[in-house]
Scaffold this active site. Structure first.
Site, PDB file in Angstrom:
ATOM      1  N   ASP A 116       0.847  -1.242  -0.133  1.00 18.16           N
ATOM      2  CA  ASP A 116      -0.025  -0.034  -0.073  1.00 18.16           C
ATOM      3  C   ASP A 116       0.925   1.401  -0.137  1.00 18.16           C
ATOM      4  O   ASP A 116       1.638   1.405   0.903  1.00 18.16           O
ATOM      5  CB  ASP A 116      -0.734  -0.152   1.356  1.00 18.16           C
ATOM      6  CG  ASP A 116      -2.037   1.137   1.414  1.00 18.16           C
ATOM      7  OD1 ASP A 116      -1.601   2.083   0.799  1.00 18.16           O
ATOM      8  OD2 ASP A 116      -2.853   0.725   1.891  1.00 18.16           O
ATOM      9  N   VAL A 117       0.665   2.042  -1.102  1.00 18.44           N
ATOM     10  CA  VAL A 117       1.775   3.118  -1.044  1.00 18.44           C
ATOM     11  C   VAL A 117       1.467   4.155   0.278  1.00 18.44           C
ATOM     12  O   VAL A 117       2.522   5.072   0.551  1.00 18.44           O
ATOM     13  CB  VAL A 117       1.527   3.995  -2.418  1.00 18.44           C
ATOM     14  CG1 VAL A 117       1.855   3.223  -3.441  1.00 18.44           C
ATOM     15  CG2 VAL A 117      -0.007   4.504  -2.540  1.00 18.44           C
ATOM     16  N   TYR A 174      -9.525  14.983  -4.945  1.00 20.63           N
ATOM     17  CA  TYR A 174      -9.140  14.525  -6.447  1.00 20.63           C
ATOM     18  C   TYR A 174      -8.102  15.777  -6.986  1.00 20.63           C
ATOM     19  O   TYR A 174      -7.037  15.588  -7.694  1.00 20.63           O
ATOM     20  CB  TYR A 174      -9.789  13.910  -7.387  1.00 20.63           C
ATOM     21  CG  TYR A 174      -9.108  13.125  -8.486  1.00 20.63           C
ATOM     22  CD1 TYR A 174      -8.810  11.684  -8.206  1.00 20.63           C
ATOM     23  CD2 TYR A 174      -8.934  13.781  -9.630  1.00 20.63           C
ATOM     24  CE1 TYR A 174      -8.215  10.961  -9.246  1.00 20.63           C
ATOM     25  CE2 TYR A 174      -8.287  12.721 -10.700  1.00 20.63           C
ATOM     26  CZ  TYR A 174      -8.040  11.441 -10.354  1.00 20.63           C
ATOM     27  OH  TYR A 174      -7.637  10.728 -11.473  1.00 20.63           O
TER      28      TYR A 174
HETATM   29  N1  LIG Z   1      -8.676   6.489 -15.458  1.00 17.09           N
HETATM   30  C1  LIG Z   1      -8.922   7.671 -16.068  1.00 17.09           C
HETATM   31  O1  LIG Z   1      -9.627   8.184 -16.573  1.00 17.09           O
HETATM   32  C2  LIG Z   1      -7.794   8.500 -15.252  1.00 17.09           C
HETATM   33  C3  LIG Z   1      -7.520   9.636 -15.516  1.00 17.09           C
HETATM   34  C4  LIG Z   1      -6.633  10.592 -15.123  1.00 17.09           C
HETATM   35  C5  LIG Z   1      -5.657  10.142 -14.268  1.00 17.09           C
HETATM   36  N2  LIG Z   1      -5.729   8.800 -13.629  1.00 17.09           N
HETATM   37  C6  LIG Z   1      -5.101   8.412 -12.858  1.00 17.09           C
HETATM   38  O2  LIG Z   1      -4.323   6.907 -13.317  1.00 17.09           O
HETATM   39  C7  LIG Z   1      -3.821   6.376 -12.252  1.00 17.09           C
HETATM   40  C8  LIG Z   1      -4.118   4.864 -12.431  1.00 17.09           C
HETATM   41  O3  LIG Z   1      -5.493   4.796 -12.330  1.00 17.09           O
HETATM   42  P1  LIG Z   1      -6.226   3.728 -13.242  1.00 17.09           P
HETATM   43  O4  LIG Z   1      -7.360   4.691 -14.128  1.00 17.09           O
HETATM   44  O5  LIG Z   1      -5.512   2.901 -13.854  1.00 17.09           O
HETATM   45  O6  LIG Z   1      -7.292   2.877 -12.300  1.00 17.09           O
HETATM   46  P2  LIG Z   1      -7.067   1.597 -11.717  1.00 17.09           P
HETATM   47  O7  LIG Z   1      -7.962   1.395 -10.693  1.00 17.09           O
HETATM   48  O8  LIG Z   1      -7.307   0.543 -13.050  1.00 17.09           O
HETATM   49  O9  LIG Z   1      -5.788   1.209 -11.271  1.00 17.09           O
HETATM   50  C9  LIG Z   1      -4.967   1.721 -10.211  1.00 17.09           C
HETATM   51  C10 LIG Z   1      -4.420   0.507  -9.348  1.00 17.09           C
HETATM   52  O10 LIG Z   1      -3.839   1.270  -8.476  1.00 17.09           O
HETATM   53  C11 LIG Z   1      -3.811   0.432  -7.399  1.00 17.09           C
HETATM   54  N3  LIG Z   1      -3.949   1.094  -5.883  1.00 17.09           N
HETATM   55  C12 LIG Z   1      -5.121   1.734  -5.441  1.00 17.09           C
HETATM   56  N4  LIG Z   1      -4.575   2.171  -4.237  1.00 17.09           N
HETATM   57  C13 LIG Z   1      -3.518   1.693  -4.061  1.00 17.09           C
HETATM   58  C14 LIG Z   1      -2.607   1.819  -2.999  1.00 17.09           C
HETATM   59  N5  LIG Z   1      -2.884   2.570  -1.783  1.00 17.09           N
HETATM   60  N6  LIG Z   1      -1.240   1.471  -3.004  1.00 17.09           N
HETATM   61  C15 LIG Z   1      -1.192   0.819  -3.852  1.00 17.09           C
HETATM   62  N7  LIG Z   1      -1.693   0.365  -5.027  1.00 17.09           N
HETATM   63  C16 LIG Z   1      -2.942   0.739  -5.137  1.00 17.09           C
HETATM   64  C17 LIG Z   1      -5.406  -0.551  -7.391  1.00 17.09           C
HETATM   65  O11 LIG Z   1      -5.303  -1.565  -6.835  1.00 17.09           O
HETATM   66  C18 LIG Z   1      -5.101  -0.416  -8.895  1.00 17.09           C
HETATM   67  O12 LIG Z   1      -4.424  -1.911  -9.350  1.00 17.09           O
HETATM   68  C19 LIG Z   1      -4.380   7.120 -10.921  1.00 17.09           C
HETATM   69  O13 LIG Z   1      -3.407   7.939 -10.558  1.00 17.09           O
HETATM   70  C20 LIG Z   1      -5.536   7.679 -11.356  1.00 17.09           C
HETATM   71  O14 LIG Z   1      -5.864   8.877 -10.598  1.00 17.09           O
HETATM   72  C21 LIG Z   1      -6.814   7.839 -14.410  1.00 17.09           C
END
Ligand SMILES: NC(=O)c1ccc[n+]([C@@H]2O[C@H](COP(=O)([O-])OP(=O)(O)OC[C@H]3O[C@@H](n4cnc5c(N)ncnc54)[C@H](O)[C@@H]3O)[C@@H](O)[C@H]2O)c1
Length: 276
Positions: free
Chosen positions: A68-69, A178
């Protein structure tokens, strides 16, 4: 020299927080498929097991650790272990992030977006605020710190933060923590870039628009949501993790050697405004 040689990450050691799903998994694939050794650092053990099995079966050098980060000692230990196993740390993706719960309007797109009392600032609880800040901002800080401890002595490295279009432009459907976390992560990225530039380490950010991943319980996987949002995106489609692989490889590889402190938006033009 062939210009494609500048994109080689062969033999690199790589860590990706949030690497077991969505964008982080795409970054991990992009690097592993091009010869890097990659460690997925994620809170979701089942997803790590499934993705490590799939990618190792496909012949790539991928492993994973449950972490967990927000557990900074655990994160340091997991990154230390990855560096020991890979023999080096060339690239760290500070990517783990969560959705922040509802914002003050209730729909992504549409002519009318009704106000959502549950997401109003008056109802935004401390616990929700703190959890988003702990993961999406402080988690990025802890990942950059841990990576810098390995990279500074070597005098080289690439740190890549996943921010968001939300770091530049407010989105009312997303909760306010966020916005603050992503804008903070972007400015932290620039400060780390300023500090680490003289040590041969670049720090940049990928700022995605709307990507289909598992974030927020996977709301973006619903075709109706994708179609509605796509109408507002100048390229008329939402993004998928494969769309971000080229940018990830660019920022991870020697091709971006003289680029630092930059946040590159990847959003099909969504942040530019409405074209239709
Ligand atoms: N999907 C979008 O449209 C979008 C847009 C802008 C930014 N983002 C950013 O992209 C990044 C990745 O998100 P995603 O969309 O791929 O989502 P996702 O949920 O598919 O992947 C995120 C991963 O992070 C892991 N995670 C969550 N909390 C954690 C923690 N405390 N410690 C370790 N791992 C943890 C989850 O288990 C998951 O595997 C995030 O920072 C998100 O804010 C996503």
């Amino acid at each position: 020299m062939k210009i494609t040689d500048l994109f080689s990450v062969e033999g690199y050691g790589v860590v990706v927080t949030g690497g077991a799903s969505g964008l982080g998994l795409g970054f991990a694939e992009a690097l592993a498929e091009n010869g890097a050794s990659v460690t997925l650092l994620d809170i979701d053990g089942a997803a790590i097991d499934a993705e490590v099995a799939r990618l190792t079966d496909a012949g790539f050098d991928v492993r994973g650790t449950v972490v967990d980060v927000t557990d900074h000692a655990g994160l340091d230990a997991a990154i230390d272990e990855a560096v020991e196993i890979h023999g080096r740390l060339d690239v760290a993706f500070a990517n783990a992030g969560i959705d922040s719960g509802p914002g003050f309007v209730s729909g992504w797109a549409g002519a009318t977006r009704p106000r959502n009392p549950e997401g109003a600032i008056e109802q935004y609880g401390n616990e929700r605020w703190q959890r988003v800040i702990d993961i999406n901002l402080t988690g990025v800080f802890a990942t950059i710190r841990s990576a810098a401890r390995h990279m500074r002595p070597r005098g080289s490295g690439r740190i890549i933060v996943t921010t968001s279009l939300a770091a530049l432009k407010n989105e009312a459907v997303i909760g306010s923590a966020y916005m603050a976390a992503k804008a903070g992560a972007a400015h932290l990225m620039r400060n780390a870039a300023l500090e680490l530039a003289a040590d041969g380490i670049t720090v940049n950010a990928i700022a995605p628009g709307f990507f289909v991943t598992n974030i927020g319980g996977g709301h973006a996987t619903a075709p109706a949501v994708q179609q509605a949002v796509a109408k507002d995106i100048p390229m008329h489609r939402v993004g998928f993790p494969d769309d971000a692989k080229g940018l990830a490889l660019f920022l991870a590889s020697p091709a971006s050697a003289y680029v630092t402190g930059q946040q590159i938006v990847i959003d099909g033009g969504w942040g530019l405004g409405v074209a239709d």
